[in-house]
Design an enzyme around this catalytic site. Structure first.
Site, PDB file in Angstrom:
ATOM      1  N   GLY A   1       0.892  -1.302  -0.138  1.00 52.51           N
ATOM      2  CA  GLY A   1      -0.236   0.222  -0.011  1.00 52.51           C
ATOM      3  C   GLY A   1       0.858   1.277  -0.007  1.00 52.51           C
ATOM      4  O   GLY A   1       2.051   1.123   0.305  1.00 52.51           O
TER       5      GLY A   1
ATOM      6  N   GLN B   1       3.226  10.011   0.801  1.00 53.58           N
ATOM      7  CA  GLN B   1       4.439   8.991   0.942  1.00 53.58           C
ATOM      8  C   GLN B   1       5.539   9.212  -0.149  1.00 53.58           C
ATOM      9  O   GLN B   1       6.367   8.880  -0.216  1.00 53.58           O
ATOM     10  CB  GLN B   1       4.398   7.668   1.137  1.00 53.58           C
ATOM     11  CG  GLN B   1       3.600   7.350   2.425  1.00 53.58           C
ATOM     12  CD  GLN B   1       3.027   5.843   2.604  1.00 53.58           C
ATOM     13  OE1 GLN B   1       2.187   5.273   2.220  1.00 53.58           O
ATOM     14  NE2 GLN B   1       4.298   5.277   2.807  1.00 53.58           N
TER      15      GLN B   1
ATOM     16  N   CYS C   1       5.837   0.005   7.086  1.00 51.34           N
ATOM     17  CA  CYS C   1       5.523   1.235   6.431  1.00 51.34           C
ATOM     18  C   CYS C   1       6.575   1.525   5.488  1.00 51.34           C
ATOM     19  O   CYS C   1       7.870   1.631   6.023  1.00 51.34           O
ATOM     20  CB  CYS C   1       5.208   2.401   7.371  1.00 51.34           C
ATOM     21  SG  CYS C   1       4.860   3.797   6.377  1.00 51.34           S
ATOM     22  N   LEU C   2       6.338   1.864   4.138  1.00 54.47           N
ATOM     23  CA  LEU C   2       7.658   2.311   3.351  1.00 54.47           C
ATOM     24  C   LEU C   2       8.394   3.544   3.751  1.00 54.47           C
ATOM     25  O   LEU C   2       9.281   3.875   3.474  1.00 54.47           O
ATOM     26  CB  LEU C   2       7.194   2.279   1.848  1.00 54.47           C
ATOM     27  CG  LEU C   2       6.529   1.027   1.250  1.00 54.47           C
ATOM     28  CD1 LEU C   2       5.919   1.310  -0.107  1.00 54.47           C
ATOM     29  CD2 LEU C   2       7.619   0.279   1.247  1.00 54.47           C
TER      30      LEU C   2
ATOM     31  N   HIS D   1      -4.576   1.653   7.499  1.00 55.21           N
ATOM     32  CA  HIS D   1      -3.226   2.294   7.394  1.00 55.21           C
ATOM     33  C   HIS D   1      -2.941   3.476   6.341  1.00 55.21           C
ATOM     34  O   HIS D   1      -2.490   4.506   6.735  1.00 55.21           O
ATOM     35  CB  HIS D   1      -2.409   1.005   7.297  1.00 55.21           C
ATOM     36  CG  HIS D   1      -0.773   1.389   7.069  1.00 55.21           C
ATOM     37  ND1 HIS D   1       0.106   0.980   8.232  1.00 55.21           N
ATOM     38  CD2 HIS D   1      -0.038   2.288   6.250  1.00 55.21           C
ATOM     39  CE1 HIS D   1       1.156   1.467   7.876  1.00 55.21           C
ATOM     40  NE2 HIS D   1       1.213   2.200   6.680  1.00 55.21           N
ATOM     41  N   GLU D   2      -3.691   3.210   5.333  1.00 53.37           N
ATOM     42  CA  GLU D   2      -3.374   4.131   4.234  1.00 53.37           C
ATOM     43  C   GLU D   2      -4.141   5.337   4.480  1.00 53.37           C
ATOM     44  O   GLU D   2      -3.771   6.599   4.073  1.00 53.37           O
ATOM     45  CB  GLU D   2      -3.348   3.479   2.822  1.00 53.37           C
ATOM     46  CG  GLU D   2      -2.470   2.520   2.531  1.00 53.37           C
ATOM     47  CD  GLU D   2      -1.067   2.736   2.483  1.00 53.37           C
ATOM     48  OE1 GLU D   2      -0.750   4.053   2.445  1.00 53.37           O
ATOM     49  OE2 GLU D   2      -0.300   1.813   2.894  1.00 53.37           O
TER      50      GLU D   2
ATOM     51  N   HIS E   1      -2.548   7.728   6.848  1.00 52.03           N
ATOM     52  CA  HIS E   1      -1.693   8.564   6.171  1.00 52.03           C
ATOM     53  C   HIS E   1      -2.197   9.893   5.788  1.00 52.03           C
ATOM     54  O   HIS E   1      -1.506  10.931   5.660  1.00 52.03           O
ATOM     55  CB  HIS E   1      -0.859   7.982   5.138  1.00 52.03           C
ATOM     56  CG  HIS E   1       0.273   6.811   5.340  1.00 52.03           C
ATOM     57  ND1 HIS E   1       1.329   7.502   5.862  1.00 52.03           N
ATOM     58  CD2 HIS E   1       0.598   5.550   5.092  1.00 52.03           C
ATOM     59  CE1 HIS E   1       2.259   6.637   6.070  1.00 52.03           C
ATOM     60  NE2 HIS E   1       1.773   5.372   5.717  1.00 52.03           N
TER      61      HIS E   1
END
Length: 175
Positions: A46, A51, A94-95, A136-137, A140
């Site tokens: 995701g 990000q 997380c990226l 989660h996304e 963000h």
């Protein structure tokens, strides 16, 4: 499609509240494609536009395993309209916080309303890993990171680690 640079903790952009997308046009679709390419390259499951430094309410998700055919999901202006009282725990990463994983408890199911890649309104009922990933996304997009759902002690520890790393990298770049 272009692989974009990821925004990494402690970059303050990760705490920004993202703006809604006015219209799903070719520019937005191009950004969605770049986000998908960036997510696959990382690799991740995701990615939110913030990000890659774009404060827009855009998310890409693909839970397909490596050997499976890709099944990308494009969420424009996603809004979680319902969450279950029942919870589940997944180990999240997380990226934007590379190589850090922690168990997070979230609602086990959720419903999300969004525009798809063509600008059509959709609603999706999610459970399991998809429910976790969507939550989660969407977090963000509201300036919330998965580490905000863990203990203050663990959150402070990881935040300090990434701040120290950023200072070291900054010094190396300047030297």
């Amino acid at each position: 499609m272009t692989v974009r640079d990821l925004v990494i903790l402690p970059d303050p952009r990760l705490r920004a509240t993202c703006e809604p997308v006015e219209a799903v046009d070719d520019e937005v679709r191009c950004l969605l494609d770049d986000m998908l390419e960036t997510m696959y390259d990382a690799p991740g499951i995701g990615l939110a536009a913030i990000q890659v430094g774009i404060p827009k309410r855009l998310v890409v998700i693909d839970l397909a395993k490596e050997e499976e055919e890709p099944r990308p999901l494009f969420l424009v202006n996603p809004e979680i309209t319902w969450t279950s009282e029942e919870t589940s725990v997944y180990e999240e990463g997380c990226l934007s916080i590379p190589e850090y994983y922690e168990e997070v408890e979230r609602p086990a199911r959720c419903r999300v309303r969004f525009l798809d890649r063509e600008g059509r309104e959709q609603e999706l009922e999610c459970d399991g890993l998809l429910a976790t990933c969507v939550q989660h996304e969407v977090d963000h997009l509201n300036g919330v990171l998965f580490i905000d759902h863990i203990s203050k002690l663990k959150r402070d520890r990881v935040t300090k680690k990434f701040a120290k790393q950023a200072r070291r990298d900054g010094t190396r770049l300047a030297g």
